[in-house]
Scaffold this motif. Structure first.
Motif, PDB file in Angstrom:
ATOM      1  N   LEU A  31      -3.753  -4.620  -2.784  1.00  0.00           N
ATOM      2  CA  LEU A  31      -3.064  -5.317  -1.394  1.00  0.00           C
ATOM      3  C   LEU A  31      -2.374  -3.405  -0.950  1.00  0.00           C
ATOM      4  O   LEU A  31      -2.717  -3.443   0.457  1.00  0.00           O
ATOM      5  N   CYS A  32      -1.916  -2.673  -1.642  1.00  0.00           N
ATOM      6  CA  CYS A  32      -1.752  -1.767  -1.252  1.00  0.00           C
ATOM      7  C   CYS A  32      -2.573  -0.355  -0.672  1.00  0.00           C
ATOM      8  O   CYS A  32      -2.462   0.390   0.314  1.00  0.00           O
ATOM      9  N   ILE A  34      -5.201  -1.881   0.447  1.00  0.00           N
ATOM     10  CA  ILE A  34      -6.611  -2.313   1.557  1.00  0.00           C
ATOM     11  C   ILE A  34      -5.289  -2.129   2.649  1.00  0.00           C
ATOM     12  O   ILE A  34      -5.856  -1.495   3.814  1.00  0.00           O
ATOM     13  N   ALA A  35      -4.172  -1.929   2.169  1.00  0.00           N
ATOM     14  CA  ALA A  35      -3.175  -2.256   3.112  1.00  0.00           C
ATOM     15  C   ALA A  35      -2.836  -0.901   3.841  1.00  0.00           C
ATOM     16  O   ALA A  35      -3.077  -0.019   4.823  1.00  0.00           O
ATOM     17  N   PHE A  36      -3.476   0.171   3.075  1.00  0.00           N
ATOM     18  CA  PHE A  36      -3.077   2.004   3.558  1.00  0.00           C
ATOM     19  C   PHE A  36      -4.475   2.712   3.791  1.00  0.00           C
ATOM     20  O   PHE A  36      -4.518   3.426   5.334  1.00  0.00           O
ATOM     21  N   TYR A  37      -5.490   1.851   3.478  1.00  0.00           N
ATOM     22  CA  TYR A  37      -7.214   1.871   3.843  1.00  0.00           C
ATOM     23  C   TYR A  37      -7.154   1.520   5.671  1.00  0.00           C
ATOM     24  O   TYR A  37      -7.248   2.302   6.709  1.00  0.00           O
ATOM     25  N   LEU A  38      -6.358   0.567   6.012  1.00  0.00           N
ATOM     26  CA  LEU A  38      -6.591   0.061   7.291  1.00  0.00           C
ATOM     27  C   LEU A  38      -5.888   1.088   7.846  1.00  0.00           C
ATOM     28  O   LEU A  38      -6.124   0.716   9.017  1.00  0.00           O
ATOM     29  N   LEU A  39      -4.634   1.236   7.840  1.00  0.00           N
ATOM     30  CA  LEU A  39      -3.378   2.120   8.820  1.00  0.00           C
ATOM     31  C   LEU A  39      -3.941   2.813   9.147  1.00  0.00           C
ATOM     32  O   LEU A  39      -4.250   3.762   9.887  1.00  0.00           O
ATOM     33  N   MET A  40      -4.897   4.396   7.397  1.00  0.00           N
ATOM     34  CA  MET A  40      -5.380   4.792   7.937  1.00  0.00           C
ATOM     35  C   MET A  40      -6.773   4.720   8.813  1.00  0.00           C
ATOM     36  O   MET A  40      -6.518   5.824   9.943  1.00  0.00           O
ATOM     37  N   GLY A 133       5.370   7.080  -5.455  1.00  0.00           N
ATOM     38  CA  GLY A 133       5.085   5.934  -4.773  1.00  0.00           C
ATOM     39  C   GLY A 133       3.625   5.425  -6.402  1.00  0.00           C
ATOM     40  O   GLY A 133       3.580   4.163  -7.076  1.00  0.00           O
ATOM     41  N   LEU A 134       3.352   6.468  -5.939  1.00  0.00           N
ATOM     42  CA  LEU A 134       1.842   6.369  -7.033  1.00  0.00           C
ATOM     43  C   LEU A 134       2.080   6.009  -8.656  1.00  0.00           C
ATOM     44  O   LEU A 134       1.448   4.826  -9.038  1.00  0.00           O
ATOM     45  N   ALA A 135       3.019   6.582  -9.053  1.00  0.00           N
ATOM     46  CA  ALA A 135       3.561   6.049 -10.845  1.00  0.00           C
ATOM     47  C   ALA A 135       3.894   4.454 -10.639  1.00  0.00           C
ATOM     48  O   ALA A 135       3.885   4.249 -11.792  1.00  0.00           O
ATOM     49  N   VAL A 136       5.048   4.120  -9.373  1.00  0.00           N
ATOM     50  CA  VAL A 136       5.031   2.608  -9.543  1.00  0.00           C
ATOM     51  C   VAL A 136       3.572   1.824  -9.115  1.00  0.00           C
ATOM     52  O   VAL A 136       3.967   0.682 -10.212  1.00  0.00           O
ATOM     53  N   LEU A 165       6.793   5.110   0.790  1.00  0.00           N
ATOM     54  CA  LEU A 165       7.081   6.643  -0.109  1.00  0.00           C
ATOM     55  C   LEU A 165       4.828   7.068   0.128  1.00  0.00           C
ATOM     56  O   LEU A 165       5.361   8.656  -0.223  1.00  0.00           O
ATOM     57  N   ILE A 166       4.273   6.124  -0.337  1.00  0.00           N
ATOM     58  CA  ILE A 166       2.645   6.946  -0.157  1.00  0.00           C
ATOM     59  C   ILE A 166       2.333   7.143   1.346  1.00  0.00           C
ATOM     60  O   ILE A 166       1.794   8.427   1.675  1.00  0.00           O
ATOM     61  N   PHE A 167       2.741   5.862   1.974  1.00  0.00           N
ATOM     62  CA  PHE A 167       1.858   5.593   3.356  1.00  0.00           C
ATOM     63  C   PHE A 167       2.051   6.964   4.435  1.00  0.00           C
ATOM     64  O   PHE A 167       2.006   7.741   4.647  1.00  0.00           O
ATOM     65  N   LEU A 168       3.568   7.128   3.790  1.00  0.00           N
ATOM     66  CA  LEU A 168       3.964   8.053   5.456  1.00  0.00           C
ATOM     67  C   LEU A 168       4.122   9.841   5.335  1.00  0.00           C
ATOM     68  O   LEU A 168       3.807  10.274   6.430  1.00  0.00           O
ATOM     69  N   PRO A 169       4.563   9.660   3.948  1.00  0.00           N
ATOM     70  CA  PRO A 169       4.315  11.039   4.315  1.00  0.00           C
ATOM     71  C   PRO A 169       1.847  11.974   4.492  1.00  0.00           C
ATOM     72  O   PRO A 169       2.064  13.080   5.037  1.00  0.00           O
TER      73      PRO A 169
END
Length: 266
Positions: A31-32, A34-40, A133-136, A165-169
C-alpha cells in the motif's frame, strides 16, 4: 463502543515480530509503494499551487496526527486507573512535545524545517526522515501492533506519519526545494550525533527502561531477522550504525544519479 475501541492505545505494546514478513506486513508495504507511486506520478509538480497544497497538507497531517495521538495518551493517563499501554503518559512529559525516537523527532522537526526553510537542517532532517521511514517499513515496530487488521487511531496515525516522512522530503526534492550534496555531509553527521545524544538522554535520565533508537538493547534478538537475531546487546549498535552509514551512502549516491539525469534541478 466502536469509537472507544478506535480511539485507544490498547495493544500497542504487543511486539510486532509476529507480523514481520507476513500478510499484514506485505499489505502495509504494498500500500505504501502504490500510494507513493501514484502521488509522485500524477501530482503536477510543475504547478506551484499543487505543490503548496501538497506541502501544507502534509505538514498539517504530521503535526495534527502527532499531537492528537499525544492528546489520546494523556487522556488515557488521567481517565483510567491503570495505564492502557506504556504510551499513556501525563501532560508534563517529554513525549507530549517531542519523542526520543528519530522518527518522532522528525515528526516535529520536518514540518518546522519546511515551514521556516531552515536550510542547514535539511541535509539531516530530510535524509533521516526517509531512512527512518524506510526502516519502519521493513521493521514495523510501533506500526503493526495488536491485531493489525483492526483499524485504530494509533495505527492510522503511525502508518500515515511514517509514510509522510518518506513522501514529503522526496516530493520536496523532486520540486527542487533541496539538493543533497556531498560537500554538506557534515550537516548530516552533526544531526545524527545530536539525535543519538538526545535518544541516550531519554534512555539514561528520563526513562531507564526505554530503548530509544534501539541503543540499549537489540530489538531483533531471537527474532525472525537472520544475523541480527544473534547479535548480543551492545554489539548490535555497531551493526545498526553501519546500516545507517550505508543508508546515507545510498541516498547520496542516488542523489548524484538523479542530478545527472536532471541537471536543471537546483
Amino acid at each position: 463502543m466502536l469509537l472507544v475501541q478506535f480511539f485507544s492505545s490498547e495493544g500497542m505494546d504487543i511486539h510486532p515480530n509476529a507480523y514481520m514478513f507476513t500478510l499484514p506486513h506485505l499489505i502495509y508495504v504494498v500500500l505504501c509503494v502504490i500510494a507513493f507511486y501514484l502521488l509522485m506520478r500524477f501530482l503536477n509538480t510543475k504547478n506551484p499551487k499543487v505543490n503548496k497544497i501538497v506541502i501544507i497538507t502534509s505538514i498539517v497531517l504530521l503535526l495534527v496526527l502527532k499531537y492528537a495521538g499525544e492528546a489520546l495518551f494523556i487522556y488515557e493517563w488521567y481517565h483510567f486507573t491503570e495505564p492502557v499501554s506504556s504510551y499513556s503518559h501525563p501532560f508534563w512529559d517529554f513525549r507530549t512535545f517531542i519523542s526520543f525516537q528519530v522518527c518522532g523527532v522528525n515528526n516535529v522537526l520536518l514540518p518546522i524545517v519546511v515551514m521556516f526553510n531552515i536550510k542547514p537542517m535539511k541535509d539531516f532532517v530530510y535524509t533521516s526522515s526517509v531512512i527512518g521511514g524506510l526502516a519502519v517499513l521493513l521493521y514495523p515496530v510501533g506500526v503493526l501492533f495488536g491485531d493489525p487488521l483492526v483499524i485504530t487511531f494509533p495505527i492510522v496515525r503511525t502508518l500515515t506519519v511514517h509514510f509522510l516522512l518518506i513522501f514529503l522530503p522526496l516530493y520536496l526534492y523532486k520540486i527542487g526545494d533541496f539538493k543533497l550534496e556531498k560537500k554538506n555531509w557534515k550537516n548530516s553527521l552533526i544531526g545524527c550525533l545530536l539525535v543519538m545524544l538526545w535518544a541516550m538522554f531519554g534512555n539514561l535520565f528520563v526513562d531507564k527502561n526505554a530503548n530509544n533508537m534501539f541503543l540499549m538493547e537489540n530489538p531483533f534478538l531471537n527474532g525472525p531477522v537472520p544475523f541480527l537475531n544473534i547479535l548480543p546487546n551492545g554489539v548490535h549498535v555497531i551493526f545498526l550504525l553501519l546500516l545507517t552509514f550505508l543508508g546515507y551512502l545510498l541516498l547520496y549516491k542516488l542523489a548524484s544519479i538523479y542530478h545527472k539525469k536532471h541537471p536543471a534541478i537546483e
